[in-house]
Design an enzyme around this catalytic site. Structure first.
Site, PDB file in Angstrom:
ATOM      1  N   GLU A 116       0.847  -1.198   0.000  1.00 45.39           N
ATOM      2  CA  GLU A 116       0.000   0.000   0.000  1.00 45.39           C
ATOM      3  C   GLU A 116       0.885   1.252   0.000  1.00 45.39           C
ATOM      4  O   GLU A 116       1.990   1.204   0.524  1.00 45.39           O
ATOM      5  CB  GLU A 116      -0.849   0.047   1.286  1.00 45.39           C
ATOM      6  CG  GLU A 116      -1.574  -1.237   1.566  1.00 45.39           C
ATOM      7  CD  GLU A 116      -2.351  -1.223   2.889  1.00 45.39           C
ATOM      8  OE1 GLU A 116      -2.267  -0.210   3.619  1.00 45.39           O
ATOM      9  OE2 GLU A 116      -3.035  -2.219   3.159  1.00 45.39           O
ATOM     10  N   LYS A 118       2.294   4.499   1.569  1.00 42.63           N
ATOM     11  CA  LYS A 118       2.327   5.009   2.943  1.00 42.63           C
ATOM     12  C   LYS A 118       1.974   6.489   2.874  1.00 42.63           C
ATOM     13  O   LYS A 118       2.740   7.311   2.382  1.00 42.63           O
ATOM     14  CB  LYS A 118       3.694   4.813   3.586  1.00 42.63           C
ATOM     15  CG  LYS A 118       3.701   5.254   5.045  1.00 42.63           C
ATOM     16  CD  LYS A 118       4.924   4.754   5.786  1.00 42.63           C
ATOM     17  CE  LYS A 118       4.805   4.958   7.280  1.00 42.63           C
ATOM     18  NZ  LYS A 118       4.656   6.362   7.680  1.00 42.63           N
ATOM     19  N   ASP A 120       1.114  10.261   3.927  1.00 42.57           N
ATOM     20  CA  ASP A 120       1.735  11.143   4.903  1.00 42.57           C
ATOM     21  C   ASP A 120       0.695  12.100   5.468  1.00 42.57           C
ATOM     22  O   ASP A 120       0.538  13.219   5.013  1.00 42.57           O
ATOM     23  CB  ASP A 120       2.876  11.910   4.229  1.00 42.57           C
ATOM     24  CG  ASP A 120       3.907  12.345   5.242  1.00 42.57           C
ATOM     25  OD1 ASP A 120       3.783  11.959   6.418  1.00 42.57           O
ATOM     26  OD2 ASP A 120       4.823  13.083   4.858  1.00 42.57           O
ATOM     27  N   TYR A 230      -7.099   2.000   5.869  1.00 46.00           N
ATOM     28  CA  TYR A 230      -6.144   0.934   5.550  1.00 46.00           C
ATOM     29  C   TYR A 230      -6.168  -0.230   6.537  1.00 46.00           C
ATOM     30  O   TYR A 230      -5.276  -1.073   6.505  1.00 46.00           O
ATOM     31  CB  TYR A 230      -4.727   1.489   5.423  1.00 46.00           C
ATOM     32  CG  TYR A 230      -4.269   2.362   6.579  1.00 46.00           C
ATOM     33  CD1 TYR A 230      -4.192   1.853   7.870  1.00 46.00           C
ATOM     34  CD2 TYR A 230      -3.908   3.689   6.356  1.00 46.00           C
ATOM     35  CE1 TYR A 230      -3.779   2.648   8.921  1.00 46.00           C
ATOM     36  CE2 TYR A 230      -3.493   4.496   7.405  1.00 46.00           C
ATOM     37  CZ  TYR A 230      -3.428   3.963   8.687  1.00 46.00           C
ATOM     38  OH  TYR A 230      -3.018   4.746   9.721  1.00 46.00           O
ATOM     39  N   LYS A 318      10.445   2.858   3.367  1.00 48.12           N
ATOM     40  CA  LYS A 318      10.423   4.299   3.125  1.00 48.12           C
ATOM     41  C   LYS A 318      11.063   4.680   1.784  1.00 48.12           C
ATOM     42  O   LYS A 318      11.902   3.967   1.245  1.00 48.12           O
ATOM     43  CB  LYS A 318      11.177   5.013   4.264  1.00 48.12           C
ATOM     44  CG  LYS A 318      10.579   4.800   5.643  1.00 48.12           C
ATOM     45  CD  LYS A 318       9.240   5.481   5.817  1.00 48.12           C
ATOM     46  CE  LYS A 318       9.358   6.952   6.089  1.00 48.12           C
ATOM     47  NZ  LYS A 318       9.587   7.302   7.485  1.00 48.12           N
ATOM     48  N   CYS A 412      11.371  48.874  -6.193  1.00 48.21           N
ATOM     49  CA  CYS A 412      11.247  47.682  -7.040  1.00 48.21           C
ATOM     50  C   CYS A 412      12.535  47.476  -7.832  1.00 48.21           C
ATOM     51  O   CYS A 412      12.982  48.397  -8.532  1.00 48.21           O
ATOM     52  CB  CYS A 412      10.070  47.850  -7.979  1.00 48.21           C
ATOM     53  SG  CYS A 412      10.002  46.572  -9.237  1.00 48.21           S
ATOM     54  N   CYS A 415      11.529  48.176 -11.810  1.00 46.24           N
ATOM     55  CA  CYS A 415      11.145  49.475 -12.371  1.00 46.24           C
ATOM     56  C   CYS A 415      11.552  50.650 -11.492  1.00 46.24           C
ATOM     57  O   CYS A 415      11.394  51.805 -11.886  1.00 46.24           O
ATOM     58  CB  CYS A 415       9.646  49.516 -12.649  1.00 46.24           C
ATOM     59  SG  CYS A 415       8.652  49.522 -11.156  1.00 46.24           S
ATOM     60  N   CYS A 430       5.064  46.002  -5.652  1.00 49.75           N
ATOM     61  CA  CYS A 430       5.342  47.083  -6.576  1.00 49.75           C
ATOM     62  C   CYS A 430       4.000  47.371  -7.222  1.00 49.75           C
ATOM     63  O   CYS A 430       3.391  46.500  -7.815  1.00 49.75           O
ATOM     64  CB  CYS A 430       6.355  46.625  -7.620  1.00 49.75           C
ATOM     65  SG  CYS A 430       6.333  47.637  -9.102  1.00 49.75           S
ATOM     66  N   CYS A 435       5.169  47.884 -14.671  1.00 55.45           N
ATOM     67  CA  CYS A 435       6.482  47.382 -14.264  1.00 55.45           C
ATOM     68  C   CYS A 435       6.878  46.228 -15.196  1.00 55.45           C
ATOM     69  O   CYS A 435       6.138  45.253 -15.332  1.00 55.45           O
ATOM     70  CB  CYS A 435       6.410  46.900 -12.817  1.00 55.45           C
ATOM     71  SG  CYS A 435       7.845  45.939 -12.322  1.00 55.45           S
TER      72      CYS A 435
END
Ligand code: IVH
Length: 670
Positions: A116, A118, A120, A230, A318, A412, A415, A430, A435
């Site tokens: 299956e 795994k 997270d 599961y 893993k 910025c 520009c 900005c 720009c």
């Protein structure tokens, strides 16, 4: 029949219908009715319950949200402890596991395993008593967790009542699984948090855990959490002989089981499964950090038993870590298409599970300050799916005092205009719409693969076009001529004509691509498809009221507000007018040159492994075919995925050709 009896029957029917359609939508990803029809049923139920509050039961579909915020979570003691898993980090360790299993079972024969993904996320237990969901809890320390029933109920993929089509409903069922938050939802959640000045979640697992452990379940309800079951704890009244049968049983009750679970006989099959899932890892819509290998036969599991807190019959194999450490050599400022200044860490290149990473987003100044990230710092970097790599934390013990702090610039870098940060906002911006950096980003996004897909239109060409002022907004692309392009450096005649041809071809892209390409805030490729599906053409989308937008399934207040505001600015109006003039297609149906499936009608049922339903549907449309939601004499093909619904049977009854995912790919010559 008395009036009372009548109401009881009506309620029962409505609940049964809603239960069935909820399962089709959230578990099988295969709805049979439109969202509108579903909403109508829900409204009818709400109306009756309002008249007769005494008839509201905890398993009513109206009872998913609504409980008052709690002050704390009660503890919940698991009948049978929720175990954890030993890890295998390489082939040698999995080989040793297989040997231990064989030894424990006193056999030299190949063992039958179930493999299956795994997942997270966060482990939870659901308790169903006589088919009704009565409790949901976290794993906690394995013996006692927290009672999070109210929050569990907000997860649409969790049925409040088990389906009892063919199965005997157990007196008690403790179903165990992992609550997850998909990568798209994770990205969206973090970008909303960024906007609201809230700390970001480091990864989808933390986001899932944070969402599930909210004292106010109305917050949990806003997070599109999902679940895969599961395993089981206690079960009374029904029994199975293998783990795979248990999963099938759970699936039959309407619980969501991961479609990638497979029986693997012997170690080699397990190794192949591991390689295969590792290859698919980046294309899955959720994070997995390995595979879980379980002995299939339950009496063999019992023989092997448990060692301290983990079973001897299962192991987590893993994948390589998604985190590595490296050093930040510089921090630069990027300007996004809406003018937001984003600090980006430039790092010594590091290989993270097969991909070389040398940049990571630092999001905004608050995140830099909160994590105290400095130029020269050694940091832990993480990547997940196609989410942009992020700095998780600084390894402060590695500092030598030469590190330099960083502040986003007050002007910025593109520009030169003053950058501002409005009170209450995290983003420094900005505000100059002309720009050049912003214009470039808007054009690159417009021409990108998921957008108008203009080949050969990379950042280098865009840079020149903008710098030479040949293009000021995306509509200007369609008014370029070879004469104008001759001004460009190092552009041969052939490249010019190619470029013009590619731009020309993009006039015919499907409408959802155009909507995506416009770069409306919070409107990604999926939401674009949803908008086009619901509203049909650009005119309807651009004139939709907030209420209309909100009534579309999957469109929340944030997206509705953003779409509504976008189409009401004068700038957008001018842009659309020019795009219309340029002859861009603005209706839903696609004019396609690729007609492999021309005139053919498809119905999809069940879960496909390589494509989401929307992807498969757009593939069909791109190739000249059509999809409908129900099977009839006029259907040419029914594509059957995992856990198909009644449509497969209907196809057999009507003698419609049934194909699987591979046949489908063959049809498309993929
Ligand atoms: S089975 C008896 N199966 O991994 C074994 N766990 O390290 C109990 N997990 O707490 C777990 N995907 O949160 C199992 N397919 C899967 C899983 C899975 C993720 C998590 C789960 C568990 C942890 C164990």
């Amino acid at each position: 029949m008395t009036n009372d009896q009548h109401i009881h029957t009506l309620l029962k029917e409505l609940k049964a219908k809603l239960l069935y359609h909820n399962h089709r939508y959230y578990v099988l990803d295969d709805p049979e009715v439109s969202d509108h029809e579903y909403d109508q049923l829900m409204r009818q139920l709400e109306a009756i319950e309002k008249e007769h509050p005494d008839l509201i039961t905890p398993d009513s579909p109206t009872q998913r949200v609504g409980a008052k915020p709690a002050d704390y979570f009660d503890t919940f003691t698991h009948t049978i402890p929720m175990l954890s898993l030993d890890n295998a980090l390489n082939e040698k360790e999995i080989y040793e596991f297989d040997n231990r299993v064989k030894k424990g079972l006193n056999t030299t024969e190949a063992i039958e395993y179930v493999c299956e993904p795994k997942l997270d996320g966060l482990a939870v237990e659901l308790v169903y008593e006589n088919g009704i969901l009565t409790a949901g809890s976290t794993r906690g320390d394995g013996t006692t967790g927290e009672n999070i029933t109210q929050n569990i109920k907000t997860i649409r993929a969790i049925p409040l009542q088990l389906l009892d089509k063919h199965n005997k409903i157990p007196e008690r069922l403790e179903a165990r699984g992992e609550v997850i938050l998909g990568l798209d939802a994770f990205k969206q959640l973090n970008s909303a948090r960024e906007k609201n000045n809230e700390p970001l979640f480091a990864n989808p697992r933390n986001a899932a855990a944070g969402s599930l452990r909210q004292l106010d379940s109305s917050i949990t309800a806003q997070r599109p959490l999902d679940i895969f079951l599961y395993g089981i704890g206690q079960i009374i009244g029904v029994s199975t002989e293998t783990h795979f049968q248990t999963l099938e049983l759970l699936r039959g009750y309407g619980l969501k089981i991961n479609p990638h679970i497979k029986i693997c006989r012997g170690l080699n099959a397990v190794l192949e499964y591991h390689r295969n899932m590792l290859n698919r890892r980046d294309s899955l819509p959720y994070e997995i950090d390995g595979i879980v290998v379980k002995v299939n036969n339950i009496s063999q599991q019992e023989t092997l038993g448990i060692r301290s807190r983990s079973p001897r019959w299962a192991i987590a194999f893993k994948f390589p870590a998604r985190q590595e450490t490296t050093q930040i050599t510089d921090i630069i400022t990027q300007i996004g298409r809406t003018g937001t200044l984003t600090p980006v860490a430039i790092m010594k290149p590091v290989n993270i599970s097969g991909v070389t990473v040398s940049r990571a987003t630092l999001h905004n100044q608050d995140e830099i300050d909160r994590k105290d990230i400095r130029i020269g710092d050694w940091v832990v970097v993480q990547r997940a799916g196609d989410v942009i790599p992020e700095v998780v934390k600084v390894i402060t013990s590695k500092r030598d005092g030469t590190e330099k702090t960083f502040q986003l610039p007050q002007t910025c870098p593109s520009c030169g205009s003053k950058t501002i940060r409005l009170t209450g906002e995290v983003a420094q911006r900005c505000e100059n719409p002309d720009c050049p950096a912003q214009i470039k980003e808007r054009i690159v996004h417009f021409a990108s693969k998921k957008g108008m897909d203009i080949e050969g239109f990379g950042p280098k060409i865009v840079n020149q076009l903008v710098e030479k002022k040949l293009v000021k907004n995306v509509s200007d692309l369609y008014f370029l001529t070879s004469k104008k392009l001759e001004e460009m450096e190092r552009m041969a005649e052939k490249s010019i004509s190619n470029l013009l041809e590619n731009i020309d071809a993009s006039r015919n892209r499907s409408l959802d691509r155009l909507i995506y390409a416009l770069g409306i805030r919070f409107v990604g490729d999926h939401i674009s498809q949803v908008l086009v599906e619901a509203l049909g053409d650009l005119h309807n989308i651009s004139t939709a009221t907030k209420e209309q937008l909100l009534s579309i399934h999957e469109i929340g207040p944030q997206v509705a507000e953003s779409v509504y505001t976008y189409f009401r600015t004068q700038e957008t109006k001018n842009l659309l007018e020019r795009l219309f003039k340029a002859g861009i297609k603005t209706e839903k149906k696609q004019q396609t040159k690729n007609e492999k499936l021309s005139g053919k009608t498809f119905v999809i049922t069940g879960t496909l492994t390589e494509y989401t339903r929307t992807e498969a549907e757009s593939l069909i449309q791109q190739n000249g075919g059509k999809t409908t939601s129900s099977v009839s004499k006029n259907t040419d093909y029914v594509i059957v995925g995992d856990s198909p619904g009644s449509k497969a049977q209907k196809a057999r009854d009507l003698n419609v050709t049934i194909i699987n995912e591979n046949d489908f790919k063959n049809l498309l010559e993929l």
